[in-house]
Design a protein around this motif. Structure first.
Motif, mmCIF file in Angstrom:
data_model
loop_
_atom_site.group_PDB
_atom_site.id
_atom_site.type_symbol
_atom_site.label_atom_id
_atom_site.label_comp_id
_atom_site.label_asym_id
_atom_site.label_seq_id
_atom_site.Cartn_x
_atom_site.Cartn_y
_atom_site.Cartn_z
ATOM 1 N N THR A 31 31.338 55.909 41.866
ATOM 2 C CA THR A 31 32.453 56.399 42.678
ATOM 3 C C THR A 31 32.681 55.517 43.889
ATOM 4 O OG1 THR A 31 31.925 58.664 41.991
ATOM 5 C CG2 THR A 31 33.372 58.395 43.902
ATOM 6 N N GLN A 32 31.586 55.135 44.541
ATOM 7 C CA GLN A 32 31.693 54.305 45.742
ATOM 8 C C GLN A 32 32.195 52.910 45.407
ATOM 9 O OE1 GLN A 32 28.107 54.306 48.007
ATOM 10 N NE2 GLN A 32 28.938 53.090 49.688
ATOM 11 N N ILE A 33 31.702 52.334 44.324
ATOM 12 C CA ILE A 33 32.140 50.998 43.922
ATOM 13 C C ILE A 33 33.621 51.015 43.564
ATOM 14 C CG2 ILE A 33 31.872 49.181 42.186
ATOM 15 C CD1 ILE A 33 28.917 49.989 41.995
ATOM 16 N N GLU A 34 34.021 52.015 42.793
ATOM 17 C CA GLU A 34 35.426 52.111 42.392
ATOM 18 C C GLU A 34 36.337 52.279 43.614
ATOM 19 O OE1 GLU A 34 38.265 55.033 39.646
ATOM 20 O OE2 GLU A 34 36.074 55.063 39.399
ATOM 21 N N ARG A 35 35.904 53.084 44.582
ATOM 22 C CA ARG A 35 36.705 53.305 45.790
ATOM 23 C C ARG A 35 36.893 51.992 46.562
ATOM 24 N NH1 ARG A 35 34.001 57.171 47.570
ATOM 25 N NH2 ARG A 35 32.633 56.061 49.013
ATOM 26 N N ASN A 36 35.836 51.184 46.641
ATOM 27 C CA ASN A 36 35.931 49.912 47.367
ATOM 28 C C ASN A 36 36.779 48.894 46.621
ATOM 29 O OD1 ASN A 36 33.931 49.529 49.913
ATOM 30 N ND2 ASN A 36 33.107 51.067 48.529
ATOM 31 N N LEU A 37 36.622 48.828 45.310
ATOM 32 C CA LEU A 37 37.373 47.845 44.531
ATOM 33 C C LEU A 37 38.873 48.125 44.568
ATOM 34 C CD1 LEU A 37 35.158 47.323 41.344
ATOM 35 C CD2 LEU A 37 35.284 45.902 43.390
ATOM 36 N N LYS A 38 39.249 49.384 44.647
ATOM 37 C CA LYS A 38 40.666 49.733 44.654
ATOM 38 C C LYS A 38 41.348 49.373 45.972
ATOM 39 C CE LYS A 38 40.773 53.291 41.096
ATOM 40 N NZ LYS A 38 41.034 54.711 40.743
ATOM 41 N N ARG A 39 40.566 48.973 46.971
ATOM 42 C CA ARG A 39 41.153 48.533 48.248
ATOM 43 C C ARG A 39 41.554 47.065 48.212
ATOM 44 N NH1 ARG A 39 36.406 51.122 52.081
ATOM 45 N NH2 ARG A 39 36.892 53.337 51.717
ATOM 46 N N TYR A 40 41.094 46.318 47.223
ATOM 47 C CA TYR A 40 41.375 44.886 47.170
ATOM 48 C C TYR A 40 42.862 44.634 46.918
ATOM 49 C CZ TYR A 40 36.312 44.266 46.700
ATOM 50 O OH TYR A 40 34.952 44.281 46.894
ATOM 51 N N LYS A 41 43.365 43.586 47.535
ATOM 52 C CA LYS A 41 44.762 43.212 47.351
ATOM 53 C C LYS A 41 44.939 42.475 46.019
ATOM 54 C CE LYS A 41 45.774 42.704 52.292
ATOM 55 N NZ LYS A 41 46.267 41.786 53.345
ATOM 56 N N ASN A 42 46.080 42.704 45.377
ATOM 57 C CA ASN A 42 46.446 42.019 44.124
ATOM 58 C C ASN A 42 45.383 42.188 43.040
ATOM 59 O OD1 ASN A 42 48.681 41.210 45.533
ATOM 60 N ND2 ASN A 42 48.037 39.084 45.772
ATOM 61 N N ARG A 43 44.890 43.404 42.896
ATOM 62 C CA ARG A 43 43.884 43.664 41.854
ATOM 63 C C ARG A 43 44.420 43.357 40.465
ATOM 64 N NH1 ARG A 43 43.019 48.614 40.978
ATOM 65 N NH2 ARG A 43 44.584 49.568 42.330
ATOM 66 N N ASP A 44 45.713 43.558 40.292
ATOM 67 C CA ASP A 44 46.310 43.361 38.977
ATOM 68 C C ASP A 44 46.396 41.889 38.578
ATOM 69 O OD1 ASP A 44 48.107 43.083 41.102
ATOM 70 O OD2 ASP A 44 49.842 43.368 39.803
ATOM 71 N N LYS A 45 46.128 40.965 39.531
ATOM 72 C CA LYS A 45 46.214 39.537 39.233
ATOM 73 C C LYS A 45 44.849 38.913 38.914
ATOM 74 C CE LYS A 45 50.447 38.765 41.843
ATOM 75 N NZ LYS A 45 51.120 37.980 42.906
ATOM 76 N N VAL A 46 43.801 39.711 38.981
ATOM 77 C CA VAL A 46 42.475 39.204 38.599
ATOM 78 C C VAL A 46 42.495 38.894 37.104
ATOM 79 C CG1 VAL A 46 40.024 39.752 38.413
ATOM 80 C CG2 VAL A 46 41.316 40.484 40.423
#
Length: 294
Positions: free
Chosen positions: A85-100
């Motif tokens: 849950t904590q990892i997912e919450r932090n990763l969703k804050r990253y900008k342009n996640r859809d471009k990884v």
């Protein structure tokens, strides 16, 4: 100037004496400077190529999750713990996640589920080191079941784990004597070496990948229908991770960059005699491994 001296691994006591300040003042200046620098640096979008793995703090009692920027050879972020849950919450804050584009990881189903949620357009690639280690683990477990005395004989265990082409004449003779006494271990060892050699291939073109794919499927069928129970587990794992594993053939990259930074993080922990405050630890890691002190 104080921050620059700290980046050269000069301790706070020496810096305080050189600048005529107290150690607490030096510590406060370093924190303020690095917090500002990291805040500015982490505003850039998520990297195109990411490596994700966990490492331990405090001798295994505390965990942290590493997010590495493999394209630029630096650490992008450190997340406290390994709670999904904590990892997912932090990763969703990253900008342009859809471009990884690509994510390298070990054979962790939990991480795979998180990556699919947080980086929807990224292709997952299995880390070659962890795939080979998985095969070696199940093979050694089979050997220990086939011959109980092996588990206490280091001169035999080491050659069994070693790549066949790197064996010394003495090690070859040791294995030859073992194989004469136990042909089943010989058969599984030969199969294990062929499978590992196939998975170690890199930068394969489309035609080569098709041939490799056919060979891998044949080996999976053999593991499913003819192999001992412990060796069957290899086939089950490969089947679950089939697509991420075959993607390894296209690339030279792997998660070795992340593992290398983990080694440096251990040195950071030792130099400070451990960290009680995770934010202080994260700050030091990002400063020394995030490319901010270049």
């Amino acid at each position: 100037m104080i921050a620059h001296e700290y980046c050269k691994n000069v301790n706070n006591k020496t810096i305080a004496r050189e600048f005529g300040l107290s150690q607490s003042t030096v510590e406060r200046i370093i924190h303020e400077r690095f917090h500002l620098k990291i805040k500015e640096a982490l505003n850039y979008p998520a990297p195109l190529m990411i490596g994700i793995d966990e490492h331990t703090i405090h001798k295994g009692r505390t965990f942290a999750t590493t997010i590495a920027d493999l394209g630029n050879h630096r650490i992008y972020d450190i997340i406290e713990g390994k709670s999904l849950t904590q990892i997912e919450r932090n990763l969703k804050r990253y900008k342009n996640r859809d471009k990884v584009q690509m994510v390298w990881m070990d054979l962790s189903s939990s991480y795979r589920n998180i990556v699919r949620k947080c980086f929807p357009n990224a292709k997952i690639v299995a880390d070659r080191f962890h795939v080979i280690r998985m095969i070696q683990h199940h093979f050694m477990e089979f050997c220990k079941q086939a011959q109980q005395t092996i588990r206490w004989q280091r001169p035999i265990i080491h050659p069994l784990r070693k790549k066949a082409s790197n064996l010394t004449p003495r090690e070859k003779q040791t294995l030859h004597q073992l194989f004469e006494l136990n042909p089943a271990i010989h058969a599984c060892h030969t199969f294990k070496e062929q499978l590992c050699d196939l998975l170690r291939l890199k930068t394969q073109n489309i035609k080569q990948c098709r041939n490799n794919l056919r060979k891998l499927k044949e080996m999976m069928d053999s593991l499913t229908h003819h192999a001992p129970a412990e060796m069957k587990k290899i086939g089950i794992t490969i089947r679950k991770w089939f697509t991420p594993i075959i993607r390894m053939w296209h690339f030279v990259q792997n998660n070795g960059i992340t593992e290398g930074f983990h080694r440096k993080m251990k040195l950071i922990q030792r130099r400070a005699y451990g960290y009680r405050n995770f934010q202080n630890y994260r700050l030091r890691v990002l400063v020394e491994c995030g490319g901010f002190n270049r």
